[in-house]
Design a protein around this motif. Sequence first.
Motif, short mmCIF file in Angstrom:
data_model
loop_
_atom_site.label_atom_id
_atom_site.label_comp_id
_atom_site.label_asym_id
_atom_site.label_seq_id
_atom_site.Cartn_x
_atom_site.Cartn_y
_atom_site.Cartn_z
N GLY A 36 0.83 -1.20 0.00
CA GLY A 36 0.00 0.00 0.00
C GLY A 36 0.86 1.24 0.00
N GLU A 37 0.59 2.15 0.91
CA GLU A 37 1.36 3.40 0.94
C GLU A 37 2.79 3.19 1.42
OE1 GLU A 37 0.03 4.92 5.42
OE2 GLU A 37 -0.71 5.97 3.63
N ASN A 38 3.08 2.03 2.02
CA ASN A 38 4.44 1.74 2.49
C ASN A 38 5.30 1.03 1.45
OD1 ASN A 38 3.98 2.83 5.04
ND2 ASN A 38 3.22 0.89 5.87
N ARG A 39 4.75 0.77 0.28
CA ARG A 39 5.51 0.03 -0.72
C ARG A 39 6.64 0.90 -1.27
NH1 ARG A 39 3.25 -2.73 -6.07
NH2 ARG A 39 4.81 -4.38 -6.32
N PHE A 40 7.82 0.31 -1.38
CA PHE A 40 9.03 1.01 -1.83
C PHE A 40 9.34 2.21 -0.94
CE2 PHE A 40 7.45 -1.14 -5.69
CZ PHE A 40 8.53 -1.96 -5.92
N ARG A 41 9.02 2.09 0.35
CA ARG A 41 9.39 3.09 1.34
C ARG A 41 10.28 2.43 2.39
NH1 ARG A 41 4.61 5.92 4.23
NH2 ARG A 41 6.35 7.18 5.02
N LYS A 42 10.98 3.26 3.16
CA LYS A 42 11.75 2.75 4.28
C LYS A 42 10.82 2.00 5.23
CE LYS A 42 14.95 6.68 4.21
NZ LYS A 42 15.50 7.83 4.99
N PRO A 63 7.14 -11.79 -1.17
CA PRO A 63 6.84 -12.25 -2.53
C PRO A 63 8.09 -12.81 -3.22
CG PRO A 63 5.79 -10.14 -2.11
CD PRO A 63 6.68 -10.41 -0.94
N GLN A 64 7.93 -14.01 -3.78
CA GLN A 64 9.04 -14.69 -4.46
C GLN A 64 8.50 -15.86 -5.24
OE1 GLN A 64 11.43 -17.29 -1.56
NE2 GLN A 64 10.28 -15.94 -0.17
N LEU A 65 9.31 -16.38 -6.14
CA LEU A 65 8.98 -17.59 -6.89
C LEU A 65 9.90 -18.71 -6.43
CD1 LEU A 65 8.64 -16.06 -10.47
CD2 LEU A 65 6.78 -16.80 -8.95
N SER A 141 12.62 -7.36 -6.50
CA SER A 141 12.25 -6.00 -6.90
C SER A 141 11.73 -5.18 -5.74
CB SER A 141 11.19 -6.06 -8.01
OG SER A 141 11.70 -6.66 -9.18
N GLU A 142 11.02 -5.83 -4.81
CA GLU A 142 10.47 -5.11 -3.67
C GLU A 142 11.56 -4.60 -2.74
OE1 GLU A 142 7.15 -4.61 -3.47
OE2 GLU A 142 6.71 -5.89 -5.20
N GLY A 143 12.67 -5.33 -2.67
CA GLY A 143 13.69 -4.99 -1.69
C GLY A 143 14.96 -4.40 -2.23
N PHE A 144 15.26 -4.59 -3.53
CA PHE A 144 16.58 -4.20 -4.02
C PHE A 144 16.53 -3.53 -5.39
CE2 PHE A 144 17.11 -7.53 -0.89
CZ PHE A 144 18.02 -6.94 -0.04
N SER A 145 15.38 -2.99 -5.77
CA SER A 145 15.31 -2.18 -6.99
C SER A 145 16.04 -0.85 -6.78
CB SER A 145 13.85 -1.89 -7.35
OG SER A 145 13.19 -3.05 -7.79
N VAL A 146 16.53 -0.30 -7.88
CA VAL A 146 17.11 1.04 -7.88
C VAL A 146 16.16 1.91 -8.70
CG1 VAL A 146 19.08 2.47 -8.50
CG2 VAL A 146 19.45 0.15 -7.64
N LEU A 147 15.29 2.64 -8.00
CA LEU A 147 14.21 3.38 -8.63
C LEU A 147 14.30 4.86 -8.28
CD1 LEU A 147 11.28 0.99 -7.61
CD2 LEU A 147 12.24 1.23 -9.92
N ASP A 148 14.02 5.71 -9.27
CA ASP A 148 13.89 7.14 -8.97
C ASP A 148 12.73 7.33 -8.00
OD1 ASP A 148 15.93 7.72 -10.70
OD2 ASP A 148 14.62 8.29 -12.38
N ARG A 152 17.26 3.46 -1.57
CA ARG A 152 18.05 2.31 -1.99
C ARG A 152 18.09 1.24 -0.88
NH1 ARG A 152 16.93 4.87 -5.82
NH2 ARG A 152 18.36 6.13 -7.09
N ASN A 153 18.36 0.02 -1.29
CA ASN A 153 18.65 -1.07 -0.36
C ASN A 153 17.55 -1.29 0.69
OD1 ASN A 153 21.30 -1.54 -1.50
ND2 ASN A 153 22.02 0.25 -0.38
N LEU A 154 16.31 -1.37 0.24
CA LEU A 154 15.21 -1.51 1.19
C LEU A 154 15.31 -2.80 1.99
CD1 LEU A 154 12.28 -0.09 -0.96
CD2 LEU A 154 13.26 0.93 1.10
N GLY A 155 15.74 -3.89 1.35
CA GLY A 155 15.88 -5.14 2.09
C GLY A 155 16.93 -5.03 3.18
N LEU A 156 18.03 -4.32 2.91
CA LEU A 156 19.04 -4.07 3.93
C LEU A 156 18.48 -3.19 5.04
CD1 LEU A 156 21.91 -4.03 5.11
CD2 LEU A 156 22.44 -2.18 3.51
N ARG A 157 17.71 -2.19 4.67
CA ARG A 157 17.08 -1.34 5.69
C ARG A 157 16.14 -2.17 6.57
NH1 ARG A 157 17.43 4.34 4.15
NH2 ARG A 157 18.24 4.56 2.03
N ASP A 158 15.44 -3.14 5.97
CA ASP A 158 14.60 -4.03 6.76
C ASP A 158 15.45 -4.80 7.78
OD1 ASP A 158 12.43 -3.25 5.21
OD2 ASP A 158 12.46 -5.06 3.97
N ALA A 159 16.57 -5.36 7.31
CA ALA A 159 17.44 -6.12 8.21
C ALA A 159 17.95 -5.23 9.35
CB ALA A 159 18.60 -6.73 7.44
#
Length: 471
Positions: A36-42, A63-65, A141-148, A152-159
């Motif tokens: 939702g509003e938290n997607r691609f946010r810290k 989300p993963q395959l 893509s949810e955690g490690f995309s480089v998007l304008d 950056r590094n959302l998965g690392l920020r999660d950790a």
Amino acid sequence: MGQEPRVSISTGVLRGTTADGIRRFLGIPYAAPPFGENRFRKPQPPAPWDGVRDATAFGPTAPQLPYPGAIGELLGSVRIPGEDILTVNVWAPEGADGAPVVLWIHGGALERGTAALPAYDGTSFARAGIVFASIGYRLGSEGFSVLDGAPRNLGLRDAAAGLEWVHREIPAFGGDPHRITVMGESAGGGLTAALLARDDSRALIARAIIQSGPLEAQPEAKAARVTTQLAKRLDVPAERSAFAALPPDELLQARRAQATGSSPLGGAPGFQLAIDPDSLPRSPHEALRSLTTPLLIGTNTDEYRLWFPPEALAGISRAKLFAARLALRIPGRAERAYRAAWPGAGTGEIFGQLATDVMLRAPATRVAADKPSPTFVYEFAWQSPVRDLRAAHALELGFVFDTLADAESQRLAGPDAPQLLAERMNADWVRFISTGDPGWPAFDARRITRVYDEQVEDLPQRRTRGLDLLP
């Protein structure tokens, strides 16, 4: 199953389970759902709850395959639906008070994996008097995309947020927040190294264990390649608003198409940590060399045999090896040194050992050689009878966790792996988490390495000459 223990933390009361003197609390939010509003946010703070929250089951998975092809038959996956994916799980001995703590970060190439895998059960550590915690984090893509427009590094920020949660809340479970060891394997080892490279996270870490972890983060332009190509495939700009408008499954399917036919050393780019002033100012391989935090680090002898099945290795010609050497800037004298160190090995095996060492063993050795504080190095060498895996990537996990009886571990190790070796390895990890000394000499100038095989020996590191010739 025993009584239902309760623990009160800053966001509310939890109800867990108890068995054989170990309390278990699963699926505890350490951050708000990143949708939702938290997607691609810290990562955002978790919401408190009223009453007693059930903590008897793992939370939803990121989300993963599943892993594709032959590797998917060796590495299992768990899918638990839902959006509350940023959760932590805790195993704690009954009566624990000021116990050492370990935080486990799972691997999966930054786009697969979950803490809910049975092989990551924390019972063996809790049985030894350690409070064991594990976390999930955003992947792919949810955690490690480089998007304008996106951090950056959302998965690392999660950790990092998970580590902060452990430091803040673990006393309620009997753990000492000043005795936290962060431990990870593969991508989880890379995230462990990245946490050590951040000043704020490093201040919370007493010790660290890195198992087969890549240590190098990439300049933003290089880390962005996977996102840029994915955006072109989706026909959208590489911007937060465009990616947030797509459901996670559409990103996953596009990534599946993008990655088809790729390998760790060729084809479509993979997700990588990006050097970023806000979340990762320095590449871990540089930061770790001056680190004073005690470190246990190592690799498996034949890491590559998980990534490349025997038929793929058989298809690697001298011409392909030459091309790979040029791409990786490996000098010819290094290849000659490897052929001397591995007499009788085919060209594919030489390629595999070079790949293992360029990606994992050489960076780990350089860090161990340069670090001023105690660093302990291991090599896992026991050879699995399954599919000629030998001492492949991820094989050591069932030994470290002492979960060889689990079906997930037996996919890699088979049903008759040596239980005594698992008990020995688990005990060494427990000793390091508890005391900072795993029981063998530090690496220093002698390059002493503990080798886990049918016999456990402390030896000078093998094949030193070849490692020193790699870029």
